[in-house]
Scaffold this motif. Structure first.
Motif, short mmCIF file in Angstrom:
data_model
loop_
_atom_site.label_atom_id
_atom_site.label_comp_id
_atom_site.label_asym_id
_atom_site.label_seq_id
_atom_site.Cartn_x
_atom_site.Cartn_y
_atom_site.Cartn_z
N PRO A 135 4.80 -11.21 14.62
CA PRO A 135 4.32 -10.68 13.35
C PRO A 135 4.58 -11.65 12.20
N ALA A 136 3.57 -11.85 11.35
CA ALA A 136 3.71 -12.80 10.24
C ALA A 136 4.85 -12.39 9.31
N VAL A 137 5.07 -11.07 9.18
CA VAL A 137 6.22 -10.56 8.41
C VAL A 137 7.17 -9.94 9.45
N ARG A 170 1.72 2.41 1.60
CA ARG A 170 1.79 1.02 1.15
C ARG A 170 1.42 0.05 2.27
N ILE A 171 0.62 0.51 3.23
CA ILE A 171 0.16 -0.38 4.31
C ILE A 171 -0.61 -1.55 3.69
N CYS A 172 -0.58 -2.70 4.33
CA CYS A 172 -1.23 -3.91 3.81
C CYS A 172 -2.67 -3.62 3.38
N LEU A 173 -2.96 -3.94 2.13
CA LEU A 173 -4.31 -3.68 1.61
C LEU A 173 -5.33 -4.65 2.19
N GLY A 174 -4.84 -5.80 2.66
CA GLY A 174 -5.76 -6.84 3.13
C GLY A 174 -5.94 -6.85 4.64
N LYS A 175 -5.49 -5.75 5.33
CA LYS A 175 -5.50 -5.76 6.80
C LYS A 175 -6.90 -6.08 7.37
N ASP A 176 -7.90 -5.35 6.95
CA ASP A 176 -9.25 -5.57 7.51
C ASP A 176 -9.78 -6.96 7.15
N PHE A 177 -9.47 -7.37 5.92
CA PHE A 177 -9.89 -8.70 5.49
C PHE A 177 -9.21 -9.78 6.35
N ALA A 178 -7.91 -9.55 6.63
CA ALA A 178 -7.15 -10.51 7.43
C ALA A 178 -7.75 -10.63 8.83
N TYR A 179 -8.09 -9.47 9.46
CA TYR A 179 -8.70 -9.51 10.80
C TYR A 179 -10.02 -10.28 10.75
N ARG A 180 -10.80 -10.04 9.68
CA ARG A 180 -12.10 -10.72 9.58
C ARG A 180 -11.90 -12.24 9.48
N GLN A 181 -10.95 -12.64 8.64
CA GLN A 181 -10.67 -14.08 8.49
C GLN A 181 -10.20 -14.68 9.82
N MET A 182 -9.29 -13.97 10.50
CA MET A 182 -8.75 -14.50 11.76
C MET A 182 -9.87 -14.62 12.79
N LYS A 183 -10.80 -13.65 12.81
CA LYS A 183 -11.89 -13.70 13.78
C LYS A 183 -12.84 -14.86 13.48
N VAL A 233 10.40 -9.17 9.40
CA VAL A 233 11.40 -8.20 8.94
C VAL A 233 11.05 -7.85 7.49
N ASP A 234 11.21 -6.58 7.15
CA ASP A 234 10.76 -6.14 5.82
C ASP A 234 11.79 -5.15 5.27
N ALA A 235 12.14 -5.30 3.99
CA ALA A 235 13.21 -4.50 3.40
C ALA A 235 12.65 -3.45 2.44
N LYS A 236 13.34 -2.32 2.38
CA LYS A 236 12.99 -1.23 1.44
C LYS A 236 14.28 -0.76 0.78
N ILE A 237 14.17 -0.26 -0.45
CA ILE A 237 15.33 0.32 -1.14
C ILE A 237 15.09 1.82 -1.31
N THR A 266 -1.16 -10.85 19.47
CA THR A 266 -0.43 -11.98 18.88
C THR A 266 0.48 -11.48 17.77
N LEU A 267 -0.05 -10.59 16.91
CA LEU A 267 0.76 -10.08 15.79
C LEU A 267 1.84 -9.10 16.26
N ARG A 268 1.61 -8.45 17.40
CA ARG A 268 2.66 -7.58 17.95
C ARG A 268 3.88 -8.42 18.31
N THR A 320 3.79 -2.29 13.63
CA THR A 320 4.17 -2.30 12.21
C THR A 320 3.92 -3.64 11.51
N ALA A 321 3.13 -4.53 12.14
CA ALA A 321 2.92 -5.87 11.54
C ALA A 321 2.34 -5.79 10.13
N PHE A 322 1.59 -4.72 9.84
CA PHE A 322 0.98 -4.58 8.51
C PHE A 322 1.66 -3.48 7.69
N GLN A 323 2.85 -3.06 8.11
CA GLN A 323 3.54 -1.92 7.52
C GLN A 323 2.74 -0.64 7.83
N ALA A 324 3.17 0.51 7.30
CA ALA A 324 2.49 1.78 7.59
C ALA A 324 2.60 2.66 6.36
C1 HEM Z 1 -2.17 -11.41 9.25
C2 HEM Z 1 -2.21 -11.29 7.92
C3 HEM Z 1 -1.38 -10.31 7.14
C4 HEM Z 1 -0.24 -9.63 7.49
C5 HEM Z 1 0.53 -9.67 8.82
C6 HEM Z 1 0.14 -8.81 6.35
C7 HEM Z 1 1.25 -7.98 6.31
C8 HEM Z 1 1.63 -7.22 5.21
C9 HEM Z 1 2.82 -6.41 5.12
C10 HEM Z 1 3.89 -6.27 6.22
C11 HEM Z 1 2.84 -5.81 3.91
C12 HEM Z 1 3.93 -4.88 3.35
C13 HEM Z 1 4.91 -5.66 2.49
C14 HEM Z 1 5.88 -4.72 1.80
O1 HEM Z 1 5.48 -3.93 0.93
O2 HEM Z 1 7.07 -4.73 2.11
C15 HEM Z 1 1.63 -6.23 3.21
C16 HEM Z 1 1.29 -5.81 1.94
C17 HEM Z 1 0.16 -6.22 1.27
N1 HEM Z 1 -0.80 -7.09 1.73
FE1 HEM Z 1 -0.84 -7.99 3.54
N2 HEM Z 1 -0.77 -9.02 5.33
C18 HEM Z 1 -1.72 -9.91 5.77
C19 HEM Z 1 -2.82 -10.37 5.06
C20 HEM Z 1 -3.19 -9.94 3.81
C21 HEM Z 1 -4.37 -10.40 3.10
C22 HEM Z 1 -5.39 -11.42 3.64
C23 HEM Z 1 -4.37 -9.75 1.90
C24 HEM Z 1 -5.36 -9.82 0.76
C25 HEM Z 1 -6.56 -10.28 0.87
C26 HEM Z 1 -3.20 -8.89 1.86
C27 HEM Z 1 -2.86 -8.06 0.80
C28 HEM Z 1 -1.75 -7.26 0.75
C29 HEM Z 1 -1.38 -6.43 -0.41
C30 HEM Z 1 -2.15 -6.32 -1.73
C31 HEM Z 1 -0.19 -5.79 -0.08
C32 HEM Z 1 0.63 -4.80 -0.95
C33 HEM Z 1 0.20 -3.38 -0.66
C34 HEM Z 1 1.04 -2.37 -1.46
O3 HEM Z 1 2.21 -2.64 -1.72
O4 HEM Z 1 0.52 -1.29 -1.77
N3 HEM Z 1 -2.51 -9.03 3.04
N4 HEM Z 1 0.92 -7.08 4.03
#
Ligand code: HEM
Length: 156
Positions: free
Chosen positions: A16-18, A92-105, A20-24, A11-13, A85-89
């Motif tokens: 994706p909730a995000v 700086r990959i999403c810190l909440g990735k595992d938590f998000a999967y747990r909530q979704m499940k 498009v994502d920008a970087k400088i 579903t996220l492939r 790349t739904a959670f970035q890579a």
């Molecule tokens: C399906 C759910 C989620 C998706 C698709 C998602 C996706 C992303 C993406 C793409 C980024 C990178 C943004 C950027 O720097 O440009 C990000 C960063 C981050 N996310 Fe998530 N996220 C989700 C849920 C969560 C949850 C539930 C939490 C916390 C409980 C969380 C915490 C964070 C944090 C703290 C960052 C910043 C990491 C850093 O910059 O080092 N995310 N997320």
């Protein structure tokens, strides 16, 4: 649980909730493919497009097929975060990735285990609106029917 993890990833492939994502750029640099970037340039990566690229996902890239995430034993096989790349890579990959999967499940198990969902109007196409996050245009209107206790036990 492996199949549910695969279905959520699939579903996220495609959605994706995000999207498009920008970087400088902090400094002048050359990307691995030889493309040069300058300090201050804005670079966008587009998970929505990357999730649909045949070069990354094969000819069925546009199909919703959770099985693509499972090995022959039905176990979930993660893909490189530089492909999915739904959670970035990277660092700086999403810190909440595992938590998000747990909530979704948890939500999927509770909602799908106790209710059946149908589109309110099957003939109306569901359209997406790309913004900072991906929205469904006009919302998703559903009819929700409680499952009988027998169904809930069989599907549990
Ligand atoms: C399906 C759910 C989620 C998706 C698709 C998602 C996706 C992303 C993406 C793409 C980024 C990178 C943004 C950027 O720097 O440009 C990000 C960063 C981050 N996310 Fe998530 N996220 C989700 C849920 C969560 C949850 C539930 C939490 C916390 C409980 C969380 C915490 C964070 C944090 C703290 C960052 C910043 C990491 C850093 O910059 O080092 N995310 N997320």
């Amino acid at each position: 649980m492996h199949y549910l993890h695969a279905a959520l990833s699939e579903t996220l492939r495609l959605y994706p909730a995000v999207p498009v994502d920008a970087k400088i750029c902090f400094s002048d640099d050359t990307l691995p493919d030889g493309f040069s970037v300058n300090k201050g340039d804005m670079i966008l990566y587009v998970p929505y497009a990357m999730g649909r690229m045949k070069a990354l996902w094969g000819n069925d890239a546009e199909e919703f097929r959770p099985e693509r995430w499972l090995n022959e034993n039905g176990h979930y096989q993660p893909k490189s975060p530089f492909i999915f790349t739904a959670f970035q890579a990277g660092p700086r990959i999403c810190l909440g990735k595992d938590f998000a999967y747990r909530q979704m499940k948890i939500f999927s198990m509770i909602l799908l285990g106790s209710c059946k969902f149908k589109l309110n109007d099957e003939s109306k196409p569901v359209r997406y609106k790309t913004a900072l996050t991906l929205h469904i245009e006009g919302g998703l209107h559903l009819r929700v029917h409680p499952r009988s206790s027998h169904e809930a036990t069989v599907n549990a």
